[in-house]
Motif scaffolding. Structure first.
Motif, PDB file in Angstrom:
ATOM      1  N   GLU A  59       0.914  -1.039   0.079  1.00 44.13           N
ATOM      2  CA  GLU A  59       0.148   0.055  -0.080  1.00 44.13           C
ATOM      3  C   GLU A  59       0.818   1.361  -0.089  1.00 44.13           C
ATOM      4  OE1 GLU A  59      -3.360   1.826   3.146  1.00 44.13           O
ATOM      5  OE2 GLU A  59      -1.415   0.742   3.975  1.00 44.13           O
ATOM      6  N   PHE A  60       0.638   2.201  -0.781  1.00 41.54           N
ATOM      7  CA  PHE A  60       1.210   3.520  -0.909  1.00 41.54           C
ATOM      8  C   PHE A  60       0.382   4.672  -0.117  1.00 41.54           C
ATOM      9  CE2 PHE A  60       2.804   1.386  -4.456  1.00 41.54           C
ATOM     10  CZ  PHE A  60       4.510   1.503  -4.231  1.00 41.54           C
ATOM     11  N   ILE A  61       0.906   5.547   0.719  1.00 43.29           N
ATOM     12  CA  ILE A  61      -0.096   6.378   1.445  1.00 43.29           C
ATOM     13  C   ILE A  61       0.989   7.654   1.573  1.00 43.29           C
ATOM     14  CG2 ILE A  61      -1.069   4.665   2.668  1.00 43.29           C
ATOM     15  CD1 ILE A  61       0.516   5.980   5.151  1.00 43.29           C
ATOM     16  N   TYR A  62       0.309   8.655   2.369  1.00 46.14           N
ATOM     17  CA  TYR A  62       0.903   9.706   2.828  1.00 46.14           C
ATOM     18  C   TYR A  62       0.136   9.977   4.037  1.00 46.14           C
ATOM     19  CZ  TYR A  62      -1.963  13.340   0.484  1.00 46.14           C
ATOM     20  OH  TYR A  62      -3.112  13.849  -0.004  1.00 46.14           O
ATOM     21  N   THR A  63       0.625  10.238   5.237  1.00 50.45           N
ATOM     22  CA  THR A  63      -0.245  10.527   6.493  1.00 50.45           C
ATOM     23  C   THR A  63      -1.371  11.605   6.754  1.00 50.45           C
ATOM     24  OG1 THR A  63       1.498  11.568   7.832  1.00 50.45           O
ATOM     25  CG2 THR A  63       1.545   9.058   7.865  1.00 50.45           C
ATOM     26  N   HIS A  64      -0.801  12.429   5.824  1.00 53.20           N
ATOM     27  CA  HIS A  64      -1.851  13.705   5.669  1.00 53.20           C
ATOM     28  C   HIS A  64      -2.885  13.504   4.847  1.00 53.20           C
ATOM     29  CE1 HIS A  64       1.966  15.421   7.595  1.00 53.20           C
ATOM     30  NE2 HIS A  64       1.079  16.596   7.983  1.00 53.20           N
ATOM     31  N   CYS A  65      -2.788  12.482   3.991  1.00 52.59           N
ATOM     32  CA  CYS A  65      -3.882  12.292   3.288  1.00 52.59           C
ATOM     33  C   CYS A  65      -5.469  12.356   3.891  1.00 52.59           C
ATOM     34  CB  CYS A  65      -3.878  10.945   2.475  1.00 52.59           C
ATOM     35  SG  CYS A  65      -5.133  10.453   1.369  1.00 52.59           S
ATOM     36  N   PRO A  66      -6.402  13.103   3.392  1.00 53.36           N
ATOM     37  CA  PRO A  66      -7.496  13.340   4.062  1.00 53.36           C
ATOM     38  C   PRO A  66      -8.728  12.162   3.879  1.00 53.36           C
ATOM     39  CG  PRO A  66      -7.475  14.584   1.974  1.00 53.36           C
ATOM     40  CD  PRO A  66      -6.275  13.926   2.137  1.00 53.36           C
ATOM     41  N   ASP A  67      -8.301  11.223   3.020  1.00 46.72           N
ATOM     42  CA  ASP A  67      -9.540  10.345   2.680  1.00 46.72           C
ATOM     43  C   ASP A  67      -9.207   8.946   2.021  1.00 46.72           C
ATOM     44  OD1 ASP A  67      -8.637  11.167  -0.237  1.00 46.72           O
ATOM     45  OD2 ASP A  67     -10.059  12.642  -0.045  1.00 46.72           O
ATOM     46  N   ILE A  68      -8.585   8.777   0.803  1.00 48.01           N
ATOM     47  CA  ILE A  68      -8.453   7.291   0.504  1.00 48.01           C
ATOM     48  C   ILE A  68      -7.314   6.685   0.922  1.00 48.01           C
ATOM     49  CG2 ILE A  68      -6.735   8.025  -1.470  1.00 48.01           C
ATOM     50  CD1 ILE A  68      -8.639   6.006  -3.322  1.00 48.01           C
ATOM     51  N   ASN A 158       1.197  21.996  -2.515  1.00 41.11           N
ATOM     52  CA  ASN A 158       0.330  22.191  -1.439  1.00 41.11           C
ATOM     53  C   ASN A 158       0.558  21.104  -0.245  1.00 41.11           C
ATOM     54  OD1 ASN A 158      -1.234  19.990  -2.633  1.00 41.11           O
ATOM     55  ND2 ASN A 158      -3.178  21.435  -2.501  1.00 41.11           N
ATOM     56  N   GLY A 159       1.406  19.925  -0.596  1.00 38.00           N
ATOM     57  CA  GLY A 159       1.352  18.924   0.354  1.00 38.00           C
ATOM     58  C   GLY A 159       0.300  17.780   0.236  1.00 38.00           C
ATOM     59  N   GLN A 160      -0.696  18.290  -0.535  1.00 43.24           N
ATOM     60  CA  GLN A 160      -1.744  17.196  -0.855  1.00 43.24           C
ATOM     61  C   GLN A 160      -1.459  16.434  -1.898  1.00 43.24           C
ATOM     62  OE1 GLN A 160      -4.493  16.849   1.408  1.00 43.24           O
ATOM     63  NE2 GLN A 160      -3.217  17.974   2.751  1.00 43.24           N
ATOM     64  N   PHE A 161      -0.897  15.183  -1.924  1.00 42.85           N
ATOM     65  CA  PHE A 161      -0.495  14.525  -3.175  1.00 42.85           C
ATOM     66  C   PHE A 161      -1.650  14.122  -4.000  1.00 42.85           C
ATOM     67  CE2 PHE A 161       2.927  14.560  -0.496  1.00 42.85           C
ATOM     68  CZ  PHE A 161       4.192  14.267  -1.249  1.00 42.85           C
TER      69      PHE A 161
END
Length: 200
Positions: A59-68, A158-161
């Motif tokens: 799984e690929f993520i970033y911890t600031h992700c707001p949803d998926i 903006n840091g939102q990938f």
């Protein structure tokens, strides 16, 4: 006129078939390079070529992700429970979560993220990031994994990938075997069945 029409149809068909074949062959040959190393949530080195005994769900993520991203992680937590009941989690299958934002997602931040989902800090679900003093090198290592699996991402500033919406199943040799939708499209039963079929 009919001959020209048939030739045009045949050309379109061949083009479509060729394109589909290209993507099928590309996916079938995709594999994570064995020499890629990152660090886990405990600051310890993890090398993709070291353990050739387990299938991996990546799984690929970033911890600031707001949803998926958090939605997918939660669904993987639920899937893990079923795999634990079957006695295969940690023995035949492990989970790997890789951040695409290693600058912000330090090992400490990843531990906080794990705790938020009640994920045990063990060797069966690794959360991988880059080492601060070698962050450019490790960002390149992350890119080797994303490139191998055709996972695309970009920070618009903006840091939102913006990123692909798939997770990946690879075999014991880190070779691509399947991909599944992230978020609400994640079908736990489908993923479970594919994993069990792969390890039996």
């Amino acid at each position: 006129m009919k001959k020209i029409y048939l030739i045009c149809c045949l050309a379109v068909f061949c083009g479509i078939a060729g394109g589909i074949s290209f993507f099928l062959i590309r996916d079938a040959n995709a594999a994570i390079p064995a020499n890629v190393s990152l660090i886990n949530q405990n600051g310890e080195s993890y090398n993709f070529g070291k353990d050739k005994t387990k299938v991996k769900l990546i799984e690929f993520i970033y911890t600031h992700c707001p949803d998926i991203c958090p939605t997918t992680t939660q669904k993987m937590v639920d899937l893990k429970k079923d795999l634990v009941k079957s006695g295969v989690f940690g023995k035949d299958i492990e989970f790997i979560t890789i951040t695409i934002d290693p600058y912000r997602d330090t090992p400490e931040i990843l531990q906080v993220y794990m705790k938020g989902f009640g994920i045990n800090n063990d060797n069966h679900w690794m959360f991988l990031t880059g080492e601060k003093k070698n962050i450019k090198r490790d960002q390149n290592n992350i890119n080797q994994v994303t490139d191998a699996l055709q996972f695309q991402y970009k920070d618009p500033g903006n840091g939102q990938f913006v990123h692909s919406t798939f997770i990946y199943l690879v075999d014991q040799n880190n070779k691509f075997t399947a991909k599944f939708p992230m978020g609400k499209g994640f079908n736990k039963q489908e993923v479970y069945d594919k994993i069990m079929k792969r390890i039996r």
